[in-house]
Design an enzyme around this catalytic site. Structure first.
Site, PDB file in Angstrom:
ATOM      1  N   ARG A 239      29.380  52.605 -42.747  1.00  9.96           N
ATOM      2  CA  ARG A 239      29.671  51.176 -42.798  1.00  9.96           C
ATOM      3  C   ARG A 239      31.106  50.973 -42.327  1.00  9.96           C
ATOM      4  NH1 ARG A 239      25.017  50.859 -43.159  1.00  9.96           N
ATOM      5  NH2 ARG A 239      23.697  49.650 -44.594  1.00  9.96           N
ATOM      6  N   GLU A 268      31.297  43.258 -40.985  1.00 13.22           N
ATOM      7  CA  GLU A 268      30.583  42.833 -39.780  1.00 13.22           C
ATOM      8  C   GLU A 268      29.604  41.678 -40.013  1.00 13.22           C
ATOM      9  OE1 GLU A 268      26.821  45.700 -39.116  1.00 13.22           O
ATOM     10  OE2 GLU A 268      28.737  46.738 -39.003  1.00 13.22           O
ATOM     11  N   HIS A 293      25.200  48.234 -34.567  1.00  9.76           N
ATOM     12  CA  HIS A 293      24.491  48.673 -35.779  1.00  9.76           C
ATOM     13  C   HIS A 293      23.032  49.005 -35.474  1.00  9.76           C
ATOM     14  CE1 HIS A 293      24.892  48.369 -40.426  1.00  9.76           C
ATOM     15  NE2 HIS A 293      24.039  49.331 -40.081  1.00  9.76           N
TER      16      HIS A 293
END
Length: 320
Positions: A239, A268, A293
Site C-alpha cells: 500500500r 490513493e 493498482h
C-alpha cells in the site's frame, strides 16, 4: 423482498459476479462513481459491494452518515484502507472482506507476480527503452541494466506474497534477505535478519509485502532513506501509505541512480492527485514506474476473489 445492493466497483467483466448478485439483490450498478453520486442515494441501500482498486470512494463518515439502512459492506479485497473500520463498527455495519480467507487468498499469486514484473521492468529499463524505440532510436547505451543473480534483494514482509516474491528471486539466482519479526523462516537459501538496518544497507532491491497498520504507516521515511544504497530500486505492491512520499521524492532528487517501481500511491483513494511521487514522476519518469493498482487485477485472480466475496455476502444475508 430483495435487499438493495449498491455496487461501486466494476464487476460486469468478471464471469458470473454481476449475474449472481443481480439474482439475489435489487442492484444499483455504479462502476466508477464520484462521491456525490453515492451521497445522493446511499440511504436507500442495505449493502455495498466495493473494492479499493479504481475507486474514488472512501467509506467513512462523509459517505456513511446518511446510510441509515446500511447493514453490510462487502469488499472483494484483503486490504481495507478504503473503509473507516472504527466508524462502521460504531454504526454496527458488518464488514465482509477476504482478509482472513486464507485458503482462497493462498490460491492467488497475481500481486507477487506483478511485483516481480515491476522489478524486472525497472532493472532492465524496459518501459523507457521501448519509448525510445518508438521515437525512432535504437541505442542500448542509455538502457544498460542490472543482472538479477548478481544482486541482493531485501524483502520486508514474508507473508503469502513476500514468500512468493522470494521464490521468484531465488529462481533467478538472487541473494535474498528477509525482515519479518513475526515469522520464523526455515529456508536455507534465505537469510533472515532481525535487524532492519543491515538489510537496508546491503540490498540492491527493496520490496515491500506488508499490511497497512499503525506500525507500518509511513514506516519508510527519512530514517530508512538515510541507510539505503544510493542506487537502490524500491518495489512496492503493498500500500502506498507505508512510504512517506515526501521523503521518497527528496531521496530520489538527491540520488539520480535510485529508482522506484510501484503499484500504489500514498492515500490513493482520497488524494491521489496530490501525490508527491506522481507529480515528481511527470517530469522524471525515467527512474519511476507507476501502475494503477493492478497487482491483483488478472482474470484468474478477479474470478477467485470476487466470486468468493459474492458467496460470502449472499450466505451472510441468508443467515441474517
Amino acid at each position: 423482498m430483495k435487499k438493495k445492493l449498491l455496487i461501486i466497483t466494476p464487476v460486469k467483466h468478471i464471469s458470473n459476479v454481476f449475474q449472481d448478485l443481480n439474482k439475489y439483490f435489487n442492484v444499483k450498478y455504479l462502476p466508477d462513481p464520484y462521491e456525490d453520486d453515492v451521497l445522493n442515494i446511499i440511504g436507500q441501500f442495505d449493502c455495498i459491494f466495493t473494492n479499493p482498486n479504481k475507486s474514488k470512494i472512501f467509506l467513512g463518515p462523509k459517505i456513511l452518515a446518511s446510510a441509515s439502512n446500511l447493514k453490510v459492506i462487502c469488499t472483494a479485497s484483503t486490504g481495507v484502507n478504503h473503509i473507516d473500520i472504527e466508524y462502521i463498527k460504531g454504526k454496527n455495519i458488518k464488514l465482509i472482506s477476504l482478509t482472513e480467507e486464507r485458503e482462497i487468498i493462498n490460491s492467488i499469486s497475481s500481486t507477487a507476480e506483478h511485483a516481480f514484473a515491476l522489478t524486472l521492468s525497472s532493472l532492465r529499463n524496459i518501459p523507457n527503452s521501448f519509448s525510445d524505440v518508438k521515437n525512432g532510436n535504437w541505442d542500448y547505451e542509455k538502457f544498460i541494466g542490472r543482472q538479477v543473480d548478481k544482486l541482493t534483494f531485501g524483502i520486508i514482509g514474508y507473508g503469502r506474497l513476500g514468500k512468493l516474491y522470494s521464490a521468484y528471486c531465488l529462481a533467478f539466482g538472487a541473494k535474498v534477505i528477509v525482515y519479518d519479526p513475526y515469522k520464523n523462516i526455515e529456508n536455507k537459501f534465505i537469510k533472515q535478519v532481525s535487524d532492519i538496518e543491515s538489510l537496508l544497507q546491503d540490498s540492491d532491491v527493496l520490496s515491500f509485502h506488508v499490511h497497512v497498520t499503525d506500525e507500518t504507516i509511513k514506516m519508510v521515511n527519512k530514517t530508512w532513506f538515510d541507510k539505503i544504497k544510493r542506487d537502490v530500486l524500491i518495489v512496492n505492491t503493498s500500500r502506498g501509505d507505508i512510504i512517506s512520499e515526501h521523503d521518497l521524492v527528496k531521496f530520489l532528487k538527491n540520488n539520480n541512480k535510485a529508482k522506484i517501481a510501484t503499484d500504489v500511491l500514498e492515500d490513493e483513494v482520497r488524494n491521489r492527485s496530490k501525490s508527491p511521487l506522481l507529480k515528481f514522476a511527470s517530469k522524471n519518469s525515467d527512474r519511476i514506474i507507476i501502475t494503477p493498482h493492478i497487482g491483483g487485477m488478472t482474470k484468474e485472480a478477479q474470478e477467485i476473489a470476487y466470486g468468493h466475496s459474492v458467496s460470502l455476502l449472499i450466505n451472510y444475508m441468508k443467515e441474517n
